[in-house]
Write a protein that holds these residues in place. Structure first.
Motif, PDB file in Angstrom:
ATOM      1  N   SER A  73     -17.855 -49.425 -11.395  1.00 36.65           N
ATOM      2  CA  SER A  73     -16.536 -49.081 -10.970  1.00 36.65           C
ATOM      3  C   SER A  73     -16.552 -48.007 -11.681  1.00 36.65           C
ATOM      4  O   SER A  73     -17.470 -47.232 -12.331  1.00 36.65           O
ATOM      5  CB  SER A  73     -15.271 -49.757 -12.065  1.00 36.65           C
ATOM      6  OG  SER A  73     -14.630 -49.064 -12.532  1.00 36.65           O
ATOM      7  N   LYS A  74     -15.085 -46.638 -11.398  1.00 33.49           N
ATOM      8  CA  LYS A  74     -15.077 -45.871 -11.607  1.00 33.49           C
ATOM      9  C   LYS A  74     -14.666 -45.464 -12.875  1.00 33.49           C
ATOM     10  O   LYS A  74     -14.876 -44.727 -13.613  1.00 33.49           O
ATOM     11  CB  LYS A  74     -13.650 -45.087 -10.281  1.00 33.49           C
ATOM     12  CG  LYS A  74     -13.244 -43.290 -10.399  1.00 33.49           C
ATOM     13  CD  LYS A  74     -14.927 -42.525  -9.913  1.00 33.49           C
ATOM     14  CE  LYS A  74     -14.424 -41.798 -10.279  1.00 33.49           C
ATOM     15  NZ  LYS A  74     -15.375 -40.211  -9.380  1.00 33.49           N
ATOM     16  N   ASP A  75     -13.632 -46.378 -13.185  1.00 34.96           N
ATOM     17  CA  ASP A  75     -13.054 -46.531 -14.837  1.00 34.96           C
ATOM     18  C   ASP A  75     -14.065 -47.160 -15.851  1.00 34.96           C
ATOM     19  O   ASP A  75     -13.607 -47.159 -16.792  1.00 34.96           O
ATOM     20  CB  ASP A  75     -11.824 -47.546 -14.180  1.00 34.96           C
ATOM     21  CG  ASP A  75     -10.221 -47.121 -13.544  1.00 34.96           C
ATOM     22  OD1 ASP A  75     -11.221 -46.023 -13.572  1.00 34.96           O
ATOM     23  OD2 ASP A  75     -10.418 -48.023 -12.983  1.00 34.96           O
ATOM     24  N   ASP A 127     -15.524 -49.952 -15.958  1.00 35.30           N
ATOM     25  CA  ASP A 127     -15.630 -51.258 -16.517  1.00 35.30           C
ATOM     26  C   ASP A 127     -16.759 -52.003 -15.505  1.00 35.30           C
ATOM     27  O   ASP A 127     -16.650 -53.045 -15.446  1.00 35.30           O
ATOM     28  CB  ASP A 127     -14.308 -52.462 -16.380  1.00 35.30           C
ATOM     29  CG  ASP A 127     -13.652 -51.874 -14.900  1.00 35.30           C
ATOM     30  OD1 ASP A 127     -14.032 -51.164 -14.390  1.00 35.30           O
ATOM     31  OD2 ASP A 127     -12.586 -52.612 -14.665  1.00 35.30           O
ATOM     32  N   GLY A 128     -17.165 -51.721 -14.549  1.00 35.48           N
ATOM     33  CA  GLY A 128     -18.760 -52.190 -13.837  1.00 35.48           C
ATOM     34  C   GLY A 128     -20.433 -51.516 -15.156  1.00 35.48           C
ATOM     35  O   GLY A 128     -19.876 -50.467 -15.935  1.00 35.48           O
ATOM     36  N   THR A 147     -20.861 -46.386 -13.014  1.00 38.97           N
ATOM     37  CA  THR A 147     -19.966 -45.372 -12.177  1.00 38.97           C
ATOM     38  C   THR A 147     -19.585 -44.627 -11.544  1.00 38.97           C
ATOM     39  O   THR A 147     -18.705 -44.475 -10.849  1.00 38.97           O
ATOM     40  CB  THR A 147     -19.493 -44.440 -13.332  1.00 38.97           C
ATOM     41  OG1 THR A 147     -20.658 -43.652 -13.877  1.00 38.97           O
ATOM     42  CG2 THR A 147     -19.295 -45.184 -14.737  1.00 38.97           C
ATOM     43  N   ARG A 184     -15.634 -51.239  -7.478  1.00 38.31           N
ATOM     44  CA  ARG A 184     -13.734 -51.378  -7.559  1.00 38.31           C
ATOM     45  C   ARG A 184     -13.044 -50.170  -6.961  1.00 38.31           C
ATOM     46  O   ARG A 184     -13.619 -48.844  -6.698  1.00 38.31           O
ATOM     47  CB  ARG A 184     -13.881 -51.598  -8.740  1.00 38.31           C
ATOM     48  CG  ARG A 184     -14.801 -53.013  -9.078  1.00 38.31           C
ATOM     49  CD  ARG A 184     -14.350 -53.240 -10.695  1.00 38.31           C
ATOM     50  NE  ARG A 184     -14.882 -54.632 -10.416  1.00 38.31           N
ATOM     51  CZ  ARG A 184     -15.059 -54.898 -11.899  1.00 38.31           C
ATOM     52  NH1 ARG A 184     -14.751 -55.023 -13.356  1.00 38.31           N
ATOM     53  NH2 ARG A 184     -15.901 -56.205 -12.092  1.00 38.31           N
ATOM     54  N   ASP A 212     -14.441 -53.773  -3.332  1.00 40.31           N
ATOM     55  CA  ASP A 212     -14.157 -55.269  -4.236  1.00 40.31           C
ATOM     56  C   ASP A 212     -12.728 -54.529  -4.091  1.00 40.31           C
ATOM     57  O   ASP A 212     -12.189 -54.259  -5.398  1.00 40.31           O
ATOM     58  CB  ASP A 212     -14.967 -55.136  -5.267  1.00 40.31           C
ATOM     59  CG  ASP A 212     -13.928 -56.682  -6.338  1.00 40.31           C
ATOM     60  OD1 ASP A 212     -13.591 -57.261  -6.252  1.00 40.31           O
ATOM     61  OD2 ASP A 212     -14.563 -56.334  -7.294  1.00 40.31           O
ATOM     62  N   ILE A 268     -10.447 -47.817  -1.642  1.00 35.91           N
ATOM     63  CA  ILE A 268     -11.613 -48.101  -2.274  1.00 35.91           C
ATOM     64  C   ILE A 268     -11.749 -46.841  -1.577  1.00 35.91           C
ATOM     65  O   ILE A 268     -12.003 -46.811  -0.061  1.00 35.91           O
ATOM     66  CB  ILE A 268     -11.870 -48.849  -2.298  1.00 35.91           C
ATOM     67  CG1 ILE A 268     -12.091 -49.698  -2.982  1.00 35.91           C
ATOM     68  CG2 ILE A 268     -13.394 -48.464  -2.976  1.00 35.91           C
ATOM     69  CD1 ILE A 268     -12.529 -51.843  -2.637  1.00 35.91           C
TER      70      ILE A 268
END
Length: 344
Positions: free
Chosen positions: A2-4, A6-7, A10, A28, A47, A53
């Protein structure tokens, strides 16, 4: 990933670097400004919605696949995909590029489905004996070809696609290349045929080919088989066959083109069970070639139904040639025509 944050990762590049062969990487929503190299068998999966995306590489590419089997699904790619000695499966994507949207070389294999390829120099380009199957894709607004099989490029199977509004050919096949086009709508090239082949092999089945400013189908030094297709409203000939080509055209309709329906020069052509109607000039125009027309209708063309010129041998059997503006036939003194009711 996830870029944010939360994965697990990043960046896409970091996830690919740490993935094992056979892994799936779920991406994401976000904009990922990176170009990645993939040299292992993995799957990249969006996702979320495609428009959410985005992978944005450099001018030429976002993803370089080298000697690996890679699946890509559900991504918006700004910058193309280059595959060298690899195997690509791409589906449900949106791809644009300053160069080729997808470029295959060195024996690459690709399966492209339900994907938009657009605003590139070429939608899909093949070189180095590569092979591609393209299914249910929209290929448009490329400055050159929609699909291009380069010299010795391999084979392209293009099926159930909409190929439109490209600067040159919708599908182009060059020296020793091969293409099969099945169930496609190919529309509106500016200064080239909608479909063109030079020193290659081309098969067209169940297609609509129309509204080019030039020819519908252009064949030079090549072999053409076309059946159950419709070629219409092109600025020049519907089908032009020249330079020692061999063509078989069957069960097709060639109509309303702004020059001849079929123009043949120094080539051999068989036309069977076709409707060649309403073209501005001749229905069929042949010079320095051989022509056989059987079980066909050549009607309501602006000039002759069939023009036989310059040492051509032509035969018409079991066909209807009527209501053409300048009569059924024109045969010059060096031409030879065998047809019911015709006497030289």
């Amino acid at each position: 990933m996830s870029k944010d944050g939360d994965g697990q990762y990043t960046t896409v590049g970091e996830a690919v670097k740490n993935a094992h062969s056979g892994s799936q990487i779920y991406i994401r929503p976000g904009v990922y400004n990176e170009k990645i190299v993939v040299d292992k068998s993995i799957e990249l999966v969006g996702d979320g919605a495609i428009g959410e995306i985005t992978m944005k590489g450099d001018d030429s590419q976002s993803i370089f696949v080298s000697n690996a089997k890679v699946k890509i699904r559900g991504l918006h790619l700004i910058g193309g995909v280059l595959v060298t000695k690899g195997n690509l499966e791409i589906s449900d994507c949106n791809v644009s590029s300053s160069w080729e949207a997808i470029k295959l070389n060195d024996g690459a294999i690709a399966n492209v489905q339900h994907t938009n390829l657009h605003n590139a120099s070429v939608g899909i380009s093949l070189s180095g004996a590569s092979n591609v199957v393209i299914t249910n894709c929209d290929i448009f607004s490329c400055s050159q070809q929609g699909v291009a099989v380069q010299p010795d490029g391999g084979h392209a199977l293009v099926q159930k696609c909409h190929v439109h509004d490209n600067g040159r050919e919708g599908v182009w096949v060059d020296k020793h290349g091969q293409a099969t086009i099945n169930g496609c709508d190919i529309v509106s090239s500016r200064d080239r045929p909608c479909v063109g082949v030079r020193e290659g092999d081309l098969t067209i089945r169940s297609c609509s080919i129309h509204n080019s400013q030039f020819q519908g189908v252009g064949v030079e030094h090549s072999h053409l088989m076309m059946d159950h297709s419709e070629v219409f409203d092109n600025g020049w000939e519907g089908v032009a066959v020249s330079q020692a080509s061999v063509a078989t055209i069957s069960a097709s309709k060639i109509r309303s083109n702004h020059f001849s329906g079929v123009r043949i020069a120094t080539s051999t052509v068989a036309i069977e069970d076709c409707d060649i109607v309403g073209n501005v000039e001749s229905g069929v125009d042949v010079r320095l070639g051989r022509l056989n027309i059987g079980h066909s209708r050549v009607n309501n063309n602006g000039s002759q139904g069939v023009s036989v010129l310059e040492r051509t041998e032509a035969a018409v059997t079991d066909s209807e040639i009527r209501s053409n503006g300048k009569g059924p036939y024109w045969v010059d003194p060096t031409g030879r025509l065998t047809a019911p009711g015709y006497k030289k």
